[in-house]
Design a protein around this motif. Structure first.
Motif, PDB file in Angstrom:
ATOM      1  N   ARG A  81       1.329  -5.412   3.025  1.00 45.99           N
ATOM      2  CA  ARG A  81       0.148  -5.520   3.419  1.00 45.99           C
ATOM      3  C   ARG A  81      -0.163  -7.170   2.920  1.00 45.99           C
ATOM      4  O   ARG A  81      -0.162  -7.403   2.129  1.00 45.99           O
ATOM      5  CB  ARG A  81      -1.100  -4.565   2.779  1.00 45.99           C
ATOM      6  CG  ARG A  81      -1.225  -3.636   3.841  1.00 45.99           C
ATOM      7  CD  ARG A  81      -1.756  -3.217   3.677  1.00 45.99           C
ATOM      8  NE  ARG A  81      -2.840  -2.163   3.977  1.00 45.99           N
ATOM      9  CZ  ARG A  81      -3.558  -0.941   3.800  1.00 45.99           C
ATOM     10  NH1 ARG A  81      -5.002  -1.381   3.009  1.00 45.99           N
ATOM     11  NH2 ARG A  81      -3.966   0.031   4.978  1.00 45.99           N
ATOM     12  N   TYR A  85       0.300  -0.915  -0.240  1.00 40.44           N
ATOM     13  CA  TYR A  85      -0.102   0.373  -0.184  1.00 40.44           C
ATOM     14  C   TYR A  85       0.773   1.131  -0.329  1.00 40.44           C
ATOM     15  O   TYR A  85       1.507   1.617   1.012  1.00 40.44           O
ATOM     16  CB  TYR A  85      -0.813  -0.254   1.429  1.00 40.44           C
ATOM     17  CG  TYR A  85      -1.961   1.675   1.189  1.00 40.44           C
ATOM     18  CD1 TYR A  85      -2.661   1.475   0.083  1.00 40.44           C
ATOM     19  CD2 TYR A  85      -1.269   1.893   2.554  1.00 40.44           C
ATOM     20  CE1 TYR A  85      -3.116   2.646   0.916  1.00 40.44           C
ATOM     21  CE2 TYR A  85      -1.834   3.819   2.637  1.00 40.44           C
ATOM     22  CZ  TYR A  85      -2.961   3.181   2.064  1.00 40.44           C
ATOM     23  OH  TYR A  85      -3.613   5.526   1.977  1.00 40.44           O
ATOM     24  N   ASN A 122       0.986   5.202   0.037  1.00 44.50           N
ATOM     25  CA  ASN A 122       0.424   6.548   0.691  1.00 44.50           C
ATOM     26  C   ASN A 122       1.462   7.834   0.368  1.00 44.50           C
ATOM     27  O   ASN A 122       2.347   7.985   1.291  1.00 44.50           O
ATOM     28  CB  ASN A 122       0.043   6.408   2.010  1.00 44.50           C
ATOM     29  CG  ASN A 122      -1.436   6.835   2.535  1.00 44.50           C
ATOM     30  OD1 ASN A 122      -1.351   8.231   1.532  1.00 44.50           O
ATOM     31  ND2 ASN A 122      -2.026   7.262   3.747  1.00 44.50           N
TER      32      ASN A 122
HETATM   33  C1  LIG Z   1      -2.476   8.016   4.259  1.00 47.40           C
HETATM   34  O1  LIG Z   1      -1.945   9.191   4.720  1.00 47.40           O
HETATM   35  C2  LIG Z   1      -3.012   9.977   5.318  1.00 47.40           C
HETATM   36  C3  LIG Z   1      -2.246  11.936   4.745  1.00 47.40           C
HETATM   37  O2  LIG Z   1      -1.005  11.466   5.448  1.00 47.40           O
HETATM   38  C4  LIG Z   1      -3.087  10.027   6.677  1.00 47.40           C
HETATM   39  O3  LIG Z   1      -4.154  11.084   6.619  1.00 47.40           O
HETATM   40  C5  LIG Z   1      -3.839   8.148   6.033  1.00 47.40           C
HETATM   41  O4  LIG Z   1      -4.476   7.602   6.705  1.00 47.40           O
HETATM   42  C6  LIG Z   1      -3.438   7.452   5.931  1.00 47.40           C
HETATM   43  N1  LIG Z   1      -3.439   6.051   5.206  1.00 47.40           N
HETATM   44  C7  LIG Z   1      -3.851   4.660   5.443  1.00 47.40           C
HETATM   45  C8  LIG Z   1      -4.315   4.328   5.625  1.00 47.40           C
HETATM   46  O5  LIG Z   1      -2.142   4.692   6.326  1.00 47.40           O
END
Ligand SMILES: *[C@@H]1O[C@H](CO)[C@@H](O)[C@H](O)[C@H]1NC(C)=O
Length: 201
Positions: free
Chosen positions: A155, A136, A138
């Motif tokens: 994951r 994943y 981000n």
């Molecule tokens: C991805 O990054 C955003 C901002 O940094 C955060 O708010 C979010 O929880 C993250 N998502 C996951 C699934 O880790």
């Protein structure tokens, strides 16, 4: 993307290129099929003036399916692979992305599974029955392609995808990876029971 005025005639000219010309490129520039495909994607990105079109089967496959080159737990996985695989939205960084270690045809078969709710609650996803490994990604920094930096998370879980119809090949194909639901998260939500009931095993 708004093309500069001078680029329009070129864009129109390129639009007239038929697949034969790409074949020509491949043969005469000595490009591999994959490179030619990437070039086609690239041109498509450049020429796309309207709303984003869904990915074709080949583009989805190239962007999503993992080649067994880099360890999935590498913290640099996403930052490197997003560049390698040219994953972007008209050259802007995409906020999140999933890479999956699965045979494409297996993923495509999921499109025949019944609908289950997606991560956002929309009831239009299909779920894998097997655990699938993946990464994943981000976005942590950057706005434009090649400045994009990502946090990578390995994951293993049940994959949720959406599917769509691709008219020219007359197939239902994976369109978007919605989530890889890890087992702990899944049990915590209590959704495992719900899903078990829904699933025809
Ligand atoms: C991805 O990054 C955003 C901002 O940094 C955060 O708010 C979010 O929880 C993250 N998502 C996951 C699934 O880790």
């Amino acid at each position: 993307m708004r093309a500069p005025r001078a680029a329009r005639p070129l864009a129109l000219l390129l639009l007239l290129l038929q697949p034969l010309q790409f074949e020509f490129l491949r043969i005469h520039l000595g490009k591999s099929e994959e490179e030619t495909e990437e070039f086609e994607d690239y041109l498509e990105e450049l020429l796309k003036l309207g709303p984003a079109r869904p990915l074709t089967k080949d583009a989805f496959r190239r962007r999503t399916i993992i080649d067994p080159a880099r360890p999935l737990t590498d913290p640099e996985y996403c930052t490197a692979e997003m560049k390698m695989k040219n994953v972007h939205d008209k050259f802007r960084c995409v906020r999140e992305h999933f890479f999956l270690q699965v045979v494409y045809e297996e993923l495509q078969k999921l499109c025949k599974n019944i609908f289950v709710p997606c991560k956002n609650g929309v009831k239009k996803c299909h779920r894998s029955r097997q655990l699938i490994e993946g990464v994943y990604c981000n976005l942590t920094r950057g706005a434009r392609m090649s400045d994009c930096e990502y946090k990578s998370s390995y994951r293993q879980g049940y994959v949720l995808i959406t599917c769509r119809w691709q008219d020219d090949i007359q197939e239902i194909i994976p369109a978007y990876v919605n989530d890889i639901m890890t087992l702990d998260k899944h049990v915590k939500d209590g959704s495992i029971f719900y899903s078990e009931l829904e699933w025809p095993f």
